[in-house]
Design a protein around this motif. Sequence first.
Motif, PDB file in Angstrom:
ATOM      1  N   GLY A 109       0.840  -1.190   0.000  1.00 31.97           N
ATOM      2  CA  GLY A 109       0.000   0.000   0.000  1.00 31.97           C
ATOM      3  C   GLY A 109       0.878   1.244   0.000  1.00 31.97           C
ATOM      4  O   GLY A 109       2.089   1.163  -0.182  1.00 31.97           O
ATOM      5  N   GLY A 110       0.257   2.372   0.228  1.00 26.18           N
ATOM      6  CA  GLY A 110       1.002   3.616   0.422  1.00 26.18           C
ATOM      7  C   GLY A 110       1.018   4.549  -0.761  1.00 26.18           C
ATOM      8  O   GLY A 110       0.838   5.749  -0.603  1.00 26.18           O
ATOM      9  N   LEU A 111       1.249   3.992  -1.961  1.00 27.12           N
ATOM     10  CA  LEU A 111       1.301   4.858  -3.152  1.00 27.12           C
ATOM     11  C   LEU A 111      -0.114   5.272  -3.529  1.00 27.12           C
ATOM     12  O   LEU A 111      -1.030   4.450  -3.531  1.00 27.12           O
ATOM     13  N   MET A 112      -0.270   6.537  -3.881  1.00 26.64           N
ATOM     14  CA  MET A 112      -1.564   6.984  -4.406  1.00 26.64           C
ATOM     15  C   MET A 112      -1.353   7.314  -5.880  1.00 26.64           C
ATOM     16  O   MET A 112      -0.685   8.287  -6.215  1.00 26.64           O
ATOM     17  N   ILE A 113      -1.914   6.476  -6.742  1.00 25.97           N
ATOM     18  CA  ILE A 113      -1.636   6.587  -8.165  1.00 25.97           C
ATOM     19  C   ILE A 113      -2.879   7.093  -8.886  1.00 25.97           C
ATOM     20  O   ILE A 113      -3.944   6.470  -8.812  1.00 25.97           O
ATOM     21  N   LYS A 114      -2.730   8.222  -9.514  1.00 27.80           N
ATOM     22  CA  LYS A 114      -3.865   8.826 -10.238  1.00 27.80           C
ATOM     23  C   LYS A 114      -4.374   7.867 -11.305  1.00 27.80           C
ATOM     24  O   LYS A 114      -3.609   7.277 -12.045  1.00 27.80           O
ATOM     25  N   GLY A 115      -5.668   7.691 -11.379  1.00 36.83           N
ATOM     26  CA  GLY A 115      -6.256   6.843 -12.414  1.00 36.83           C
ATOM     27  C   GLY A 115      -6.139   5.358 -12.123  1.00 36.83           C
ATOM     28  O   GLY A 115      -6.602   4.536 -12.912  1.00 36.83           O
ATOM     29  N   MET A 116      -5.473   5.012 -11.012  1.00 36.72           N
ATOM     30  CA  MET A 116      -5.295   3.589 -10.695  1.00 36.72           C
ATOM     31  C   MET A 116      -5.559   3.369  -9.200  1.00 36.72           C
ATOM     32  O   MET A 116      -4.692   2.941  -8.454  1.00 36.72           O
TER      33      MET A 116
END
Lengths: 394, 283
Positions: free
Chosen positions: B133-140
């Motif tokens: 977790g942790g990453l905030m990915i635009k569109g995903m």
Amino acid sequence: MPILPDTEFLAWHFMPYYDLPENIDDYESLWVDFPNKHFDPKKGHEYYERYLSELVLADKLGFDGVCINEHHNTPYSLMPIPSILAGALIPQTKGKICVMGTPAGLDHPHRLAESYAMLDVMSGGRMEFAFPLGTPMEYWSSNVNPVTARERQREALEVIMKMWTQEGPISHSGRFYNYRYLNMWPRPYQQPHPPVYLVGSGSPGTIELAAEMGFGYSSTFSPIASQLAAQKTLKERAAHYGHTIRPAQVPIVCMCYIGDDDESALAEMEPHVRYFFTTLTRAGRFIDAPGYLSMDEFQKRNGRMLPSSHGGAFDWAQIRQQFRVVAGTAKTVADSIEKWAEEAQTSRVIFQIHRGNMPHWKVVRTITGLANDVIPMLKERRRLADAELSVAAE
Amino acid sequence: MASVLDRTKQALDGFERHEIRINGISTVVYSAGTGEPLVYLHGSGTFTGFGFAQQWIKTHRVIIPYHPGYGESGDDSRIESIHDYVLHYLDLFDALGLERINLVGSSLGGWIASEIAIVQPQRLSRLVLVSPGGLMIKGMPSTDLFSVPPKDLAGYLVVDPAVLAPFMPEGHDIEFMTLRYRETTSSARLIWERPGNPKLDQWLHRVAVSTLLLWGEGDRVKPLAQADTWLRLLPHARLEVMKGVGHLPLDEQPAAAAEIVLNFLKEKPGAARAAAHITKKAS
């Protein structure tokens, strides 16, 4: 025993939207994620016109005040921002207006303090405010963390009370809020501040906070016995903090309906109470939000979130036993009110004048019956008792 | 009354239980085996136990701490941000005298592990991130598990819900419910307002350590497509994708997943980089 001297009577409206689809029972929840395509703005407009007129009628017929409250994302209530309704009620009423209200931590506290002060000044000091923590459903409908809701509420209330009672400009530096210049214009009309209550469902933390701050307290949807226990605790704990709780600070809430006779009145009221408990209160899994309860409270409730009255099978007899519900002639209703007010030692009685999907005519009949018959009857009994006392004394 | 959690506890048979106070927090650590230290950081639910770790103790000294607010460790409301978890673990590693470790983290544990790697890359020999977790990915976007109705949860976590069945309670199991309520509360404390660290991508270049990304092809919580972003941001990472597996590879195929981790830990330095391209093509 007759009612206490100077007992006040208020009318509370929940303002539900009940033009709901026929398959409404297929929905696990009418809160949070219930699709808002089911809201028709034209009908919504009619609801507001009607509901406001019912509260205005209560005011005109002599109730001491009217009450409104706040919920989000649900047909249970059309009042996400009750201050707006209060603003609409001010020029149409003469009595008190109780906003019961916006959870202090769900708004910016400085803006809430300002809205409420505006209302108080606009109404010439007719406002009262009750602060709930907010149901778990309100936290699903906002970005405020339910885990820290209580700590945030406490600090938000601190900000509001500081703004209302201290000469500005002042500053506030806390865990959740940091303000450089709190300096409200306008300041509240009532000095040092409008009457304040906390409302809840009997959580020890809320009662303790009310006691500490010297606020009134009322719980609506807990059984009568636990409401009475909560008010006893409030008085004891408030004394510990050096506050004395007055009878007006522990309101009771009653569901009332007036009919031609007790039997038909009860039958006329039942479907609406049923609709309220089995349909409108149904919140499915949103009845809890992560961390909303402390671990102690979670275990005390054995992992169960709600009283069985909500969202489950409808048990009319149980509901009438658990809560303050009365339907009947004016005398029947007055007798019940007298008994409930006495056991709660309160001088403040709030009537839920509308329930579930109750139509306008039934509400008007109830408001009229309460204002013209029940309330005068209760006051007359008090007067007679006083007269007897003074005769006896002579 | 017996709780299904007894089964959770059995998963670590043979491990030693230690209770250490870290900055006032009772921290429970299980350990077994000898060899290079391998620290495993768990995800946001601990009820499935860590049976897969039994495979690691033949070659490694395996150390499994419970996060504050999870499993057998104590609660502390001051632990409320990812930064707090990172510093808690740096304190714990110091207390355990762990100078250099292999760090394996799954889901939430993968997020914590990646943040530790950013702060102290020199402390790590190898890093394994399992559906992190942790990453905030635009569109995903990741699936917000708070929004998933409880009855659908198993289907989001694993491809075959039968995998979780032995760890699910029969009837009203207050011990199990209390654990879940605590852990959900702890997770909400961390991610209710924001489901990850919006600045994680800005700092992953600091992870100067050979890294394995392990992903289930059928992950419905962190979609496999997110792995590409991790691969792009991490300087020395390669990806292994497991077929027929969802968000919990170590629980769903314990033998295979634990072995992939072991093989990676045994690889010669430099192998990771070369393999990256091959795996990427294969997926």
